[in-house]
Write an enzyme that holds these catalytic residues in place. Sequence first.
Site, PDB file in Angstrom:
ATOM      1  N   ARG A 152       0.854  -1.192   0.000  1.00 36.21           N
ATOM      2  CA  ARG A 152       0.000   0.000   0.000  1.00 36.21           C
ATOM      3  C   ARG A 152       0.887   1.238   0.000  1.00 36.21           C
ATOM      4  NH1 ARG A 152      -4.321   2.431   4.456  1.00 36.21           N
ATOM      5  NH2 ARG A 152      -5.104   4.069   3.069  1.00 36.21           N
ATOM      6  N   HIS A 153       0.509   2.221  -0.780  1.00 32.15           N
ATOM      7  CA  HIS A 153       1.290   3.453  -0.925  1.00 32.15           C
ATOM      8  C   HIS A 153       1.477   4.176   0.399  1.00 32.15           C
ATOM      9  CE1 HIS A 153      -2.259   6.001  -0.358  1.00 32.15           C
ATOM     10  NE2 HIS A 153      -2.915   5.111  -1.082  1.00 32.15           N
ATOM     11  N   ARG A 165       0.313   8.675  -6.047  1.00 33.16           N
ATOM     12  CA  ARG A 165       0.790   8.250  -4.726  1.00 33.16           C
ATOM     13  C   ARG A 165       1.377   6.846  -4.761  1.00 33.16           C
ATOM     14  NH1 ARG A 165      -4.769   8.603  -4.988  1.00 33.16           N
ATOM     15  NH2 ARG A 165      -6.061   6.862  -4.234  1.00 33.16           N
ATOM     16  N   GLU A 200      -7.077   2.499  -7.302  1.00 36.99           N
ATOM     17  CA  GLU A 200      -7.989   2.453  -6.152  1.00 36.99           C
ATOM     18  C   GLU A 200      -9.435   2.387  -6.630  1.00 36.99           C
ATOM     19  OE1 GLU A 200      -8.993   1.497  -3.472  1.00 36.99           O
ATOM     20  OE2 GLU A 200      -8.061   2.791  -1.960  1.00 36.99           O
TER      21      GLU A 200
END
Length: 205
Positions: A6-7, A58, A82
């Site tokens: 996850r960023h 991101r 996302e």
Amino acid sequence: MLILVRHGRTSANAAGLLQGRVDNELDEVGVQQATQIAAALSRGDHRPVRIVSSPLLRARQTAEATSELLGIEMSIDERWSELDYGEWDGIPISEVRAEMWGQWRADPEFTLPGGESLVALNDRVGAACDDLAREAASRHIAVFTHVSPIKSAVRWALGTAEEIGWRMHVAQAQITRIGFRSGAPVLSTFNDTSHLEPGRPRTSS
């Protein structure tokens, strides 16, 4: 192994806003988290040989830190974007009407206003996982993505028909690993954030 990252943090994450397709950059904490992720992935037996990223800034910024450290060019796959929150993008959860939030939680086919359903998310992420599975069974592939696709990929790995994303917590800048046994996906570690706090034991829950 499929390594799902996850960023790092953005200002929207810090403010508790829904963040779907809005293209925010990492904040100062997020940049540091990207560096910590890169350092973690460069160590040990799970060093990736391929890097895939969501097209959103991101995720790409987080992936770039690992790409530069390991000298691996990253590729972009739209399917790891996302969830599309549509009209809800960029607003606090508190501003979503309670009945609509309840409908979303109760019905995976509920399409967010101007956005996407969880069924649609699961379809695209499942297809992306299927495409990587054969290669990931013999090589380590790191995918830099977002909270909802990671939940969907875990659902894919576990082979459950039930929507289980609401029963998971996926932390900021976490690492989840999906291994393979006889060609079948096996959840190896989930929500690992030990790289963010040196000396902290690895978590698998």
